[in-house]
Design a protein around this motif. Structure first.
Motif, PDB file in Angstrom:
ATOM      1  N   PHE A   1       0.868  -1.111  -0.154  1.00 21.08           N
ATOM      2  CA  PHE A   1      -0.026  -0.075   0.152  1.00 21.08           C
ATOM      3  C   PHE A   1       1.009   1.186   0.103  1.00 21.08           C
ATOM      4  CE2 PHE A   1      -2.739   3.222   1.885  1.00 21.08           C
ATOM      5  CZ  PHE A   1      -3.733   3.234   1.161  1.00 21.08           C
ATOM      6  N   ALA A   2       0.778   2.045  -1.052  1.00 21.18           N
ATOM      7  CA  ALA A   2       1.372   3.278  -1.028  1.00 21.18           C
ATOM      8  C   ALA A   2       0.958   4.404  -2.019  1.00 21.18           C
ATOM      9  CB  ALA A   2       3.150   2.909  -1.510  1.00 21.18           C
ATOM     10  N   VAL A   3       1.567   5.448  -2.127  1.00 18.91           N
ATOM     11  CA  VAL A   3       1.292   6.529  -3.230  1.00 18.91           C
ATOM     12  C   VAL A   3       2.364   6.479  -4.252  1.00 18.91           C
ATOM     13  CG1 VAL A   3       0.967   8.998  -3.348  1.00 18.91           C
ATOM     14  CG2 VAL A   3       0.310   7.817  -1.365  1.00 18.91           C
ATOM     15  N   SER A   4       1.607   6.111  -5.454  1.00 17.47           N
ATOM     16  CA  SER A   4       2.626   6.015  -6.563  1.00 17.47           C
ATOM     17  C   SER A   4       1.784   6.598  -7.862  1.00 17.47           C
ATOM     18  CB  SER A   4       2.972   4.555  -7.185  1.00 17.47           C
ATOM     19  OG  SER A   4       3.354   3.775  -5.791  1.00 17.47           O
ATOM     20  N   GLU A   5       2.790   7.187  -8.904  1.00 16.95           N
ATOM     21  CA  GLU A   5       2.151   7.624  -9.970  1.00 16.95           C
ATOM     22  C   GLU A   5       1.759   6.591 -10.834  1.00 16.95           C
ATOM     23  OE1 GLU A   5       3.910  11.005 -12.265  1.00 16.95           O
ATOM     24  OE2 GLU A   5       4.920  11.646 -10.283  1.00 16.95           O
ATOM     25  N   ASP A   6       2.789   5.463 -11.113  1.00 18.95           N
ATOM     26  CA  ASP A   6       2.454   4.458 -11.974  1.00 18.95           C
ATOM     27  C   ASP A   6       3.187   3.228 -11.449  1.00 18.95           C
ATOM     28  OD1 ASP A   6       4.906   4.962 -12.893  1.00 18.95           O
ATOM     29  OD2 ASP A   6       4.076   6.262 -14.444  1.00 18.95           O
ATOM     30  N   SER A   7       3.318   2.093 -12.172  1.00 17.68           N
ATOM     31  CA  SER A   7       3.769   1.051 -11.950  1.00 17.68           C
ATOM     32  C   SER A   7       5.311   1.171 -11.990  1.00 17.68           C
ATOM     33  CB  SER A   7       3.471  -0.194 -13.038  1.00 17.68           C
ATOM     34  OG  SER A   7       3.813   0.135 -14.225  1.00 17.68           O
ATOM     35  N   LYS A   8       5.892   2.119 -12.817  1.00 15.56           N
ATOM     36  CA  LYS A   8       7.396   2.549 -12.995  1.00 15.56           C
ATOM     37  C   LYS A   8       7.881   2.709 -11.641  1.00 15.56           C
ATOM     38  CE  LYS A   8       7.218   3.283 -17.793  1.00 15.56           C
ATOM     39  NZ  LYS A   8       7.547   4.182 -18.909  1.00 15.56           N
TER      40      LYS A   8
ATOM     41  N   ALA B   1       6.283   2.475  -8.436  1.00 12.11           N
ATOM     42  CA  ALA B   1       5.560   1.986  -7.169  1.00 12.11           C
ATOM     43  C   ALA B   1       6.334   1.319  -6.229  1.00 12.11           C
ATOM     44  CB  ALA B   1       4.424   0.817  -7.768  1.00 12.11           C
ATOM     45  N   ALA B   2       6.132   1.589  -5.065  1.00  8.59           N
ATOM     46  CA  ALA B   2       6.861   1.081  -3.974  1.00  8.59           C
ATOM     47  C   ALA B   2       6.642  -0.599  -3.766  1.00  8.59           C
ATOM     48  CB  ALA B   2       6.479   1.676  -2.529  1.00  8.59           C
ATOM     49  N   LYS B   3       7.715  -1.304  -3.662  1.00 10.75           N
ATOM     50  CA  LYS B   3       7.945  -2.716  -3.567  1.00 10.75           C
ATOM     51  C   LYS B   3       7.395  -3.038  -2.117  1.00 10.75           C
ATOM     52  CE  LYS B   3      10.769  -3.201  -7.559  1.00 10.75           C
ATOM     53  NZ  LYS B   3      12.225  -3.731  -7.853  1.00 10.75           N
ATOM     54  N   PRO B   4       6.937  -4.331  -1.825  1.00  8.42           N
ATOM     55  CA  PRO B   4       6.838  -4.939  -0.728  1.00  8.42           C
ATOM     56  C   PRO B   4       8.187  -5.055  -0.069  1.00  8.42           C
ATOM     57  CG  PRO B   4       5.643  -6.308  -2.051  1.00  8.42           C
ATOM     58  CD  PRO B   4       6.284  -5.342  -2.808  1.00  8.42           C
ATOM     59  N   ARG B   5       8.479  -4.613   1.358  1.00  9.81           N
ATOM     60  CA  ARG B   5       9.549  -4.698   2.028  1.00  9.81           C
ATOM     61  C   ARG B   5       9.955  -5.872   2.896  1.00  9.81           C
ATOM     62  NH1 ARG B   5       8.097   0.694   5.230  1.00  9.81           N
ATOM     63  NH2 ARG B   5       6.504  -0.583   5.440  1.00  9.81           N
ATOM     64  N   GLY B   6      11.028  -6.235   3.203  1.00  3.06           N
ATOM     65  CA  GLY B   6      11.573  -7.327   3.992  1.00  3.06           C
ATOM     66  C   GLY B   6      11.842  -8.866   3.095  1.00  3.06           C
ATOM     67  N   ALA B   7      12.247  -9.702   4.114  1.00  3.12           N
ATOM     68  CA  ALA B   7      12.571 -10.919   3.583  1.00  3.12           C
ATOM     69  C   ALA B   7      11.043 -11.653   3.022  1.00  3.12           C
ATOM     70  CB  ALA B   7      12.816 -11.761   4.504  1.00  3.12           C
ATOM     71  N   ALA B   8      11.258 -12.369   2.134  1.00  2.00           N
ATOM     72  CA  ALA B   8       9.935 -13.146   1.564  1.00  2.00           C
ATOM     73  C   ALA B   8      10.480 -14.503   0.807  1.00  2.00           C
ATOM     74  CB  ALA B   8       9.680 -12.254   0.268  1.00  2.00           C
TER      75      ALA B   8
ATOM     76  N   ARG C   1       4.780  11.190  -2.485  1.00  2.00           N
ATOM     77  CA  ARG C   1       5.080  10.138  -3.415  1.00  2.00           C
ATOM     78  C   ARG C   1       5.709   8.899  -2.648  1.00  2.00           C
ATOM     79  NH1 ARG C   1       6.926  11.499  -7.978  1.00  2.00           N
ATOM     80  NH2 ARG C   1       6.976   9.234  -8.460  1.00  2.00           N
ATOM     81  N   SER C   2       5.496   7.944  -3.071  1.00  2.00           N
ATOM     82  CA  SER C   2       5.856   6.604  -2.685  1.00  2.00           C
ATOM     83  C   SER C   2       7.323   6.635  -2.197  1.00  2.00           C
ATOM     84  CB  SER C   2       5.935   5.448  -3.377  1.00  2.00           C
ATOM     85  OG  SER C   2       6.592   5.593  -4.726  1.00  2.00           O
ATOM     86  N   THR C   3       8.472   7.203  -3.090  1.00  2.00           N
ATOM     87  CA  THR C   3       9.675   7.521  -2.563  1.00  2.00           C
ATOM     88  C   THR C   3       9.833   8.291  -1.425  1.00  2.00           C
ATOM     89  OG1 THR C   3       9.707   9.544  -4.054  1.00  2.00           O
ATOM     90  CG2 THR C   3      10.395   7.440  -5.275  1.00  2.00           C
ATOM     91  N   ALA C   4       9.034   9.083  -1.033  1.00  2.00           N
ATOM     92  CA  ALA C   4       9.229   9.819   0.234  1.00  2.00           C
ATOM     93  C   ALA C   4       8.504   9.002   1.205  1.00  2.00           C
ATOM     94  CB  ALA C   4       8.411  11.277  -0.210  1.00  2.00           C
ATOM     95  N   SER C   5       7.604   8.204   0.824  1.00  5.71           N
ATOM     96  CA  SER C   5       7.058   7.511   2.073  1.00  5.71           C
ATOM     97  C   SER C   5       8.103   6.354   2.499  1.00  5.71           C
ATOM     98  CB  SER C   5       5.927   6.692   1.450  1.00  5.71           C
ATOM     99  OG  SER C   5       6.209   5.658   0.513  1.00  5.71           O
ATOM    100  N   GLU C   6       9.184   6.421   1.956  1.00 10.65           N
ATOM    101  CA  GLU C   6      10.130   5.373   2.395  1.00 10.65           C
ATOM    102  C   GLU C   6      10.689   5.797   3.904  1.00 10.65           C
ATOM    103  OE1 GLU C   6      10.238   1.941   1.572  1.00 10.65           O
ATOM    104  OE2 GLU C   6       8.631   2.726  -0.178  1.00 10.65           O
ATOM    105  N   LYS C   7      10.630   6.857   3.987  1.00 11.88           N
ATOM    106  CA  LYS C   7      11.158   7.484   5.383  1.00 11.88           C
ATOM    107  C   LYS C   7      10.548   6.784   6.637  1.00 11.88           C
ATOM    108  CE  LYS C   7      11.752  11.918   3.372  1.00 11.88           C
ATOM    109  NZ  LYS C   7      11.463  13.560   3.440  1.00 11.88           N
ATOM    110  N   THR C   8      11.419   6.746   7.890  1.00 16.27           N
ATOM    111  CA  THR C   8      10.873   6.212   9.064  1.00 16.27           C
ATOM    112  C   THR C   8       9.813   7.263   9.539  1.00 16.27           C
ATOM    113  OG1 THR C   8      12.756   7.101  10.090  1.00 16.27           O
ATOM    114  CG2 THR C   8      12.973   5.144   9.304  1.00 16.27           C
TER     115      THR C   8
END
Length: 221
Positions: free
Chosen positions: A63-70, A72-79, A170-177
């Motif tokens: 779940f994030a704020v993104s302009e498009d798929s290019k 878009a923020a990816k899921p974080r952590g181990a998978a 933006r999603s890039t900014a949302s990666e902040k703690t």
């Protein structure tokens, strides 16, 4: 000398103007859907209501704020499938799908809502089950829009569905703690001075005036 300085300042003004326009770009707040390919997340080419994962697959939602798929923020952590489904034994006539649910950060959250902690779950479903059906077995309640867009997972968010978000959210900014985001918001709130674009424009005008004076004095000499 004056020409070089003027050229540099004009270039700076162009860059500042472009940055200001980019900051006003409109994004969308939504759940993006991802496939795990080895150690990499790739944006899913099918929606969760159509995709039919195989036994042992890992899929993710973010779940994030993104302009498009290019962007878009990816899921974080181990998978890793072996880890996520370690406590869900295989069963005849069933398949297991590992799901990563990343609810995003406070910067991505709608006003008044707090994102739940990221979680991983293992869905054991029928062999022909879609990702949406697998998700429904482990992350209820789900909420969908009138156009079948996935709006909420495990009840989050409570409201909204793919709404537009203007400005720099933006999603890039949302990666902040949370602490970094708070510091950034505090800095923005206390910055009551003129914008960088305005300052650059004033400087360029000043240099143009100085150049004119210099040229006039040179002619007199």
């Amino acid at each position: 000398m004056i020409r070089r300085a003027l050229t540099l300042l004009l270039a700076t003004l162009v860059l500042v103007t472009g940055a200001a326009q980019a900051a006003q770009a409109t994004g969308y707040r939504y759940w993006s859907f991802w496939d795990r390919d080895g150690d990499t997340w790739t944006y899913a080419t099918q929606g969760p209501s159509i995709a039919r994962p195989s036994d042992g697959d890992v899929q993710g939602f973010r779940f994030a704020v993104s302009e498009d798929s290019k962007d878009a923020a990816k899921p974080r952590g181990a998978a890793e499938f072996a880890v996520i489904c370690a406590r869900t034994p295989a069963q005849d006539g069933k398949k297991r799908v590992a799901l990563v649910l990343d609810f995003g950060t406070p910067a991505d959250a709608p006003a008044g809502e707090t994102p739940p902690a990221r979680r991983t779950v293992c869905a054991r479903v029928a062999p022909d089950a879609t990702t949406a059906e697998a998700l429904a077995t482990v992350a209820k309640p789900l909420r969908y829009g009138t156009d079948a867009l996935l709006c909420a997972i495990a009840g989050y968010p409570e409201k909204g569905c793919g709404e537009q978000v203007a400005g720099g959210d933006r999603s890039t900014a949302s990666e902040k703690t949370p602490s970094e985001q708070a510091a950034s918001e505090k800095k923005d709130a206390s910055d009551d001075g003129p914008s960088l674009g305005l300052v650059a424009g004033i400087v360029v005008v000043a240099v143009l005036g100085a150049a004119a004076v210099w040229q006039a004095r040179r002619r007199r000499a």
